[in-house]
Design an enzyme around this catalytic site. Structure first.
Site, mmCIF file in Angstrom:
data_model
loop_
_atom_site.group_PDB
_atom_site.id
_atom_site.type_symbol
_atom_site.label_atom_id
_atom_site.label_comp_id
_atom_site.label_asym_id
_atom_site.label_seq_id
_atom_site.Cartn_x
_atom_site.Cartn_y
_atom_site.Cartn_z
ATOM 1 N N HIS A 164 -2.772 -1.047 -3.271
ATOM 2 C CA HIS A 164 -3.921 -0.186 -3.004
ATOM 3 C C HIS A 164 -3.812 1.064 -3.867
ATOM 4 O O HIS A 164 -2.905 1.884 -3.677
ATOM 5 C CB HIS A 164 -3.963 0.222 -1.526
ATOM 6 N N ASP A 203 -4.030 -4.976 5.998
ATOM 7 C CA ASP A 203 -4.465 -5.800 4.879
ATOM 8 C C ASP A 203 -3.342 -6.758 4.489
ATOM 9 O O ASP A 203 -2.188 -6.349 4.350
ATOM 10 C CB ASP A 203 -4.839 -4.908 3.685
ATOM 11 N N SER A 211 0.854 -1.196 0.000
ATOM 12 C CA SER A 211 0.000 0.000 0.000
ATOM 13 C C SER A 211 0.888 1.244 0.000
ATOM 14 O O SER A 211 1.629 1.464 -0.956
ATOM 15 C CB SER A 211 -0.940 -0.035 1.216
ATOM 16 N N THR A 212 0.869 2.026 1.067
ATOM 17 C CA THR A 212 1.646 3.268 1.119
ATOM 18 C C THR A 212 3.137 2.977 0.954
ATOM 19 O O THR A 212 3.701 2.167 1.675
ATOM 20 C CB THR A 212 1.415 3.987 2.457
ATOM 21 N N MET A 254 0.078 0.992 5.018
ATOM 22 C CA MET A 254 -0.706 1.367 6.183
ATOM 23 C C MET A 254 -1.753 0.293 6.463
ATOM 24 O O MET A 254 -2.281 -0.331 5.542
ATOM 25 C CB MET A 254 -1.394 2.703 5.880
#
Length: 377
Positions: free
Chosen positions: A225, A321, A198-199, A318
């Site tokens: 994401h 998940d 993600s991030t 972050m």
């Protein structure tokens, strides 16, 4: 301790609205604003904020140039605001490569449907980014292909620590020491290698994939994401820079060695086993799930379809998940790797996996590509 923020945008209306939303939270103090990139560089030097929000299209100096200039001086986390268009995606990916930590849609209606939810999302993102590990400009750039990068590999720049302004979560420290006790897993054949992030993921994925040879012996599944309008541009970007083939996944795609399929934004991607052949299923995004695409959904489908034959890797990001998907993989006999804290931009997703005791190996980002070349046959 409150988080100090510098807001940079050429729209006075946007600066005012964002200042009001963040300031009303009680967790954030807006210490300054700037209307162009040059002012942003000057204000960042003067104010040393914990986080900078940045527009990309501005007079005098654009946002990407400003990010580079700021990070040359101080590794301050930068949150980009972008339009959710193909062109906006390309610019945002450039900004992330320049060193920005994350991005959000500039149209607030695309973030949340009501003001309270909007404030919650914005505040959570800013506070989380304040605890991130940004890198000085140049250290976030992905390595060049092997034939052009021998010298660059030797000169890889480590993450630069910025001054502490917000305490990192206690949970992160709690799992830091167990990372040292994981043993190197033996080389083996995998039916598929799946990577979730993600991030910080766009740069991390490029870092991992760019060194893989075109003859890499396993198919790759990528879950990042990212909004639906961004994933096509991201897949194209990876494909241009990598020796393996990378493209956005489509329903019915077959897995094959040397091909990496990126989950489309706004939807869920699952993998089916059709007589030993992996096949992609793209399903509508479920509003009950926070992430579309979701690492848990894709990893869970792989645990069911190819038990004991999958390598799952969770990189910077972050939230948590991927943890439950990795749990399913482990229960089915598969192997899980996760990124270490030091090299993660946000140590959330990999921390959740490591803290749950699901990681067979915990690796620095710069070691993942070589481990794939050594450990997948």
């Amino acid at each position: 301790m409150t988080v100090s923020v510098l807001i940079v945008d050429d729209s006075s209306f946007f600066r005012k609205r964002l200042s009001e939303i963040l300031g009303a939270s009680g967790q954030i103090t807006v210490v300054g604003t700037a209307s162009n990139g040059r002012e942003a560089v000057e204000q960042a030097e003067k104010l040393r904020p914990d986080v900078i929000t940045m527009d990309y299209e501005m007079p005098v100096m654009d946002g990407i140039t400003a990010v580079r200039e700021i990070l040359r001086r101080h590794p301050i986390p930068v949150l980009m605001f972008s339009s959710l268009t193909y062109d906006g995606a390309r610019v945002t990916l450039d900004a992330l490569e320049a060193g920005a930590v994350d991005f959000l849609p500039k149209n607030f209606e695309e973030i949340a449907g009501n003001s309270s939810q909007l404030q919650k999302i914005l505040v959570e993102r800013v506070v989380s980014i304040a605890r991130s590990r940004p890198k000085s400009f140049g250290s976030t750039r992905a390595p060049e292909p092997p034939e052009a990068s021998a010298a660059a590999d030797r000169a890889a720049t480590p993450a630069v620590q910025r001054r502490p302004i917000a305490k990192r979560p206690a949970a992160a420290a709690a799992v830091a020491s167990p990372e040292r006790h994981h043993r190197r897993t033996s080389s083996r054949h995998y039916t598929v290698v799946a990577i979730g992030t993600s991030t910080g993921g766009p740069v991390a994925l490029q870092n991992v994939l760019i060194g893989l040879p075109a003859s890499f012996p396993a198919p790759l599944i990528l879950v990042q994401h990212m909004p639906a309008s961004f994933t096509p541009a991201f897949a194209e970007r990876l494909n241009r820079s990598c020796q393996i083939q990378v493209r956005q996944a489509e329903d019915g795609d077959l897995l094959r060695s040397g091909l990496a399929l990126l989950a489309p934004g706004g939807k869920q991607m699952m993998v089916e086993n059709r007589g030993g052949q992996g096949r992609i299923r793209i399903l509508p995004g479920d509003d009950r799930l926070n992430y579309k695409p979701s690492v848990d959904v894709t990893f869970g489908s792989l645990a069911r379809s190819f038990p004991g034959k999958t390598l799952g890797i969770v990189l910077t990001g972050m939230g948590a998940d991927g943890r439950e998907g990795c749990r399913m993989m482990k229960q089915s006999g598969s192997i899980v790797w996760s990124q270490d804290e030091k090299s993660s931009v946000i140590y959330g997703m990999p921390m959740a996996v490591a803290k749950a005791g699901l990681s067979d190996e915990v690796l620095a980002l710069n070691d993942v590509c070589q481990r794939l070349k050594d450990g997948v046959c």
